[in-house]
Design a protein around this motif. Structure first.
Motif, mmCIF file in Angstrom:
data_model
loop_
_atom_site.group_PDB
_atom_site.id
_atom_site.type_symbol
_atom_site.label_atom_id
_atom_site.label_comp_id
_atom_site.label_asym_id
_atom_site.label_seq_id
_atom_site.Cartn_x
_atom_site.Cartn_y
_atom_site.Cartn_z
ATOM 1 N N ARG A 54 0.974 -1.217 -0.216
ATOM 2 C CA ARG A 54 0.011 -0.024 0.012
ATOM 3 C C ARG A 54 0.890 1.279 -0.132
ATOM 4 O O ARG A 54 0.584 2.408 -0.813
ATOM 5 N N HIS A 55 1.923 1.031 0.972
ATOM 6 C CA HIS A 55 2.812 2.229 1.007
ATOM 7 C C HIS A 55 3.503 2.516 -0.500
ATOM 8 O O HIS A 55 3.689 3.598 -0.855
ATOM 9 N N HIS A 56 3.788 1.392 -1.147
ATOM 10 C CA HIS A 56 4.634 1.559 -2.414
ATOM 11 C C HIS A 56 3.653 2.455 -3.615
ATOM 12 O O HIS A 56 3.841 3.082 -4.183
ATOM 13 N N VAL A 57 2.280 1.792 -3.611
ATOM 14 C CA VAL A 57 1.152 2.160 -4.347
ATOM 15 C C VAL A 57 1.206 3.729 -4.181
ATOM 16 O O VAL A 57 1.377 4.511 -5.134
ATOM 17 N N GLU A 58 1.087 4.082 -3.028
ATOM 18 C CA GLU A 58 0.686 5.498 -2.703
ATOM 19 C C GLU A 58 1.941 6.417 -2.908
ATOM 20 O O GLU A 58 1.590 7.725 -3.358
ATOM 21 N N ASN A 59 3.213 5.834 -3.033
ATOM 22 C CA ASN A 59 4.354 6.788 -3.196
ATOM 23 C C ASN A 59 4.805 6.644 -4.340
ATOM 24 O O ASN A 59 5.850 7.575 -4.900
ATOM 25 N N SER A 60 4.569 5.716 -5.120
ATOM 26 C CA SER A 60 5.006 5.356 -6.552
ATOM 27 C C SER A 60 5.248 6.690 -7.660
ATOM 28 O O SER A 60 6.144 6.824 -8.170
ATOM 29 N N ALA A 61 4.000 7.393 -7.698
ATOM 30 C CA ALA A 61 3.971 8.304 -8.654
ATOM 31 C C ALA A 61 4.916 9.488 -8.015
ATOM 32 O O ALA A 61 5.666 10.175 -9.010
ATOM 33 N N ILE A 62 5.007 9.729 -6.820
ATOM 34 C CA ILE A 62 6.020 10.952 -6.508
ATOM 35 C C ILE A 62 7.337 10.409 -6.794
ATOM 36 O O ILE A 62 8.026 11.212 -7.206
ATOM 37 N N VAL A 63 7.698 9.388 -6.395
ATOM 38 C CA VAL A 63 9.051 8.784 -6.551
ATOM 39 C C VAL A 63 9.694 8.858 -7.964
ATOM 40 O O VAL A 63 10.591 9.452 -8.058
ATOM 41 N N LEU A 64 8.604 8.379 -8.848
ATOM 42 C CA LEU A 64 8.875 8.293 -10.160
ATOM 43 C C LEU A 64 9.307 9.682 -10.798
ATOM 44 O O LEU A 64 10.177 10.003 -11.439
ATOM 45 N N SER A 65 8.283 10.683 -10.201
ATOM 46 C CA SER A 65 8.251 12.001 -10.826
ATOM 47 C C SER A 65 9.482 12.882 -10.406
ATOM 48 O O SER A 65 10.590 13.565 -11.064
ATOM 49 N N GLU A 66 10.049 12.630 -8.889
ATOM 50 C CA GLU A 66 10.859 13.436 -8.599
ATOM 51 C C GLU A 66 12.361 12.603 -9.192
ATOM 52 O O GLU A 66 13.173 13.392 -9.285
ATOM 53 N N CYS A 67 12.202 11.218 -9.380
ATOM 54 C CA CYS A 67 13.644 10.764 -9.962
ATOM 55 C C CYS A 67 13.670 11.426 -11.513
ATOM 56 O O CYS A 67 15.137 11.618 -11.671
ATOM 57 N N LEU A 68 12.791 11.332 -12.284
ATOM 58 C CA LEU A 68 13.131 11.958 -13.576
ATOM 59 C C LEU A 68 13.351 13.558 -13.382
ATOM 60 O O LEU A 68 14.378 13.794 -14.113
ATOM 61 N N GLN A 69 12.975 14.085 -12.438
ATOM 62 C CA GLN A 69 13.376 15.673 -12.337
ATOM 63 C C GLN A 69 14.562 15.689 -11.952
ATOM 64 O O GLN A 69 15.298 16.581 -12.497
#
Lengths: 327, 206
Positions: free
Chosen positions: A50-65
């Motif tokens: 659940r934690h991973h699902v909730e955080n996946s979008a933020i982590v991905l966009s931060e990582c690209l940025q």
């Protein structure tokens, strides 16, 4: 060549972007969010996922940025396909599949444990090492031979990470507990004899865990100190046995427990005695991270085309000695 | 005294005993190990090794003759076996000798001895005879589980260090082993080997 790696085998959800030029690799970004269970408890797979699902979008966009790239710049996407916790693995796989199918990027399933080794080699420059992989999921001694990592010794029951975590949790710490135990151990040098179980190149920790729990009442610090001294001495001895048997001249330590200073100190002493170079993965990249997945995917892309979406699997049980390495 | 080898546990020197070439095996203190634990391990293993290395001779297993034991220094002086470790022999020879190694391990188990460190470096071929060395981790035990741990270890070594010839060496080893322990014990112990393997991390669960 630019790759994205997604890691979600256990408590860490991480995305990383690496650039590969020839044999050189450069980490452009590595962003992670770590699930923390309540004190005294272990990872609950459902809660972690659940934690991973909730955080996946933020982590991905931060990582690209952070890397300064867009999804269109990605040449490949890789994800940790196992071994790990099923519900957690699925999150990473879904993220990777979505990107791969929507943007038409080649996708690579990666063995998480191989990832630890490959990233360790990249960051330390070790060429032909004996590898000690010590984490919550693994306690293994490996050497590369004939296109596969071969196991020269391993735990017969629980891993070093589990030993520390399960003991730490019984004291009320939150997983991962390695750091808490290490800190508490520093406050004493009073050693209590505990069961020491080395079987050839293999170790067994379950008896040590029960015995350490039984001496906690007298002194928590003594228990932590004695647990570390005993468990790490067992590991050091098996390393010494494997070094002497394989005659390797390099030792590479990877995995979450590689961050422990006392363990490093003991292993350095072993290496000195055997005239062997000592390499340890930098603390930031010793534990689970997207970089390990990304780099292994990039290496695989040298020899493989990537898999079709139907072939993108996840598997909880996937021994690294069953993986053929062709790059 | 010439240092022959820095082994994992001990330093091995070539020395003389009663004017014969001999091996001095010294378990030196390990700096990384807590002194209390270190002293216990070194003493225990020196005693175990010297006892069992002699005992197994009476079962017909070729081992070096123990000349002298110094418990204070955790050292053993023993006969030199000037052969070659099986580990260093050509593949075809290792395949051939695997049956004999299996037989020797079977003889130990049949007599209630677990070697505890079955690697191809601990068998020495000398004058067409295979000698067994390094009994530091050996134990007196008749428990089938312990014997299975022994087999699993040699299997692990064959599968790693001798991966190319794993199948034929393991087959021959089991052949030799079975010929000594008999089909009933053989079935029981090899079954336990699978049980231990299935307990391994991320073993494929059927």
């Amino acid at each position: 060549m630019i790759g994205l790696g997604v890691e979600s085998t256990a408590h860490t959800f991480s995305c990383a972007i690496l650039e590969k030029k020839g044999k050189q690799g450069k980490i452009l970004s590595d962003v992670r969010k770590i699930y923390r269970p309540p004190e005294g408890e272990g990872i609950h797979p459902r809660e972690a996922s659940r934690h991973h699902v909730e955080n996946s979008a933020i982590v991905l966009s931060e990582c690209l940025q952070e890397a300064g790239v867009t999804i269109k710049d990605l040449d490949i996407v890789s994800y940790a396909a196992g071994p790990g916790l099923g519900p957690c693995l699925r999150v990473g796989a879904v993220v990777a599949r979505s990107l791969a199918s929507y943007y038409n990027i080649p996708i690579y399933p990666v063995n998480h444990a191989i990832g630890h080794i490959e990233l360790g080699k990249l960051l330390t420059g070790a060429k032909n090492p004996l590898v000690l992989l010590v984490s919550g999921g693994h306690t293994m001694l490996l050497a590369f031979l004939n296109k596969q990592w071969r196991v020269f010794g391993e735990t017969l029951d629980i891993t070093l990470g589990q030993l520390l975590d399960q003991f730490g949790r019984s004291l009320g710490f939150a997983s991962p507990c390695g750091k808490n135990i290490e800190d508490l151990a520093l406050s004493t040098s009073n050693y209590v004899l505990l069961p020491y179980s080395v079987k050839g190149n293999d170790v067994s920790f379950s008896g040590l865990l029960s015995a350490t729990k039984s001496i906690v009442q007298k002194s928590k610090a003594d228990a932590c100190f004695s647990l570390q001294e005993t468990a790490f001495a067992m590991i050091s001895e098996t390393v010494e046995r494997a070094l002497s048997f394989t005659r390797k001249k390099e030792l590479l330590v990877v995995g979450g427990v590689a961050a422990n200073k006392r363990l490093s100190e003991m292993l350095q002493d072993v290496c000195k005695r055997h005239g062997c170079k000592f390499f340890v993965a930098p603390q930031k990249y010793a534990g689970d991270c997207g970089s390990q997945i990304c780099w292994t995917g990039l290496l695989e892309s040298q020899v493989k085309k990537g898999v079709s979406l139907e072939e993108t699997f996840v598997t909880q049980s996937w021994r690294l000695d069953s993986v053929k390495v062709d790059y | 005294m010439k240092l022959l080898k820095k082994g994992a546990e001990a330093d091995i020197y070539l020395t003389r005993w009663d004017n014969l070439p001999a091996i001095l095996k010294v378990r030196k203190a390990k700096r990384y190990r807590n002194p209390i634990l270190d002293a216990k391990i070194r003493k225990q293993r020196t005693i175990k090794e010297s006892q069992i290395i002699s005992e197994v001779k009476s079962y017909g297993i070729p081992t070096p003759l123990v000349y002298y034991v110094n418990l204070k220094k955790s050292s053993i002086t023993m006969q030199e076996i000037p052969g070659k470790p099986v580990h260093d022999l050509p593949d075809s020879k290792i395949i051939e000798l695997s049956t004999e190694i299996g037989r020797l391990v079977g003889m130990m188990h049949k007599n209630g001895i677990m070697h505890g460190d079955l690697t191809t470096s601990n068998f020495i071929l000398y004058k067409n005879k295979v000698y067994v060395i390094d009994f530091g981790l050996s134990q007196k035990t008749i428990k089938p589980e312990d014997h299975a741990v022994d087999l699993r270890l040699i299997k692990e070594i064959l599968n790693s260090a001798h991966a190319k010839i794993m199948e034929s060496t393991w087959k021959n080893f089991l052949l030799g082993y079975k010929s000594v322990v008999g089909p009933t014990n053989y079935a029981k112990i090899t079954n336990l080997v699978s049980v231990i393997e299935s307990r391994g991390r991320y073993a494929t669960v059927v």
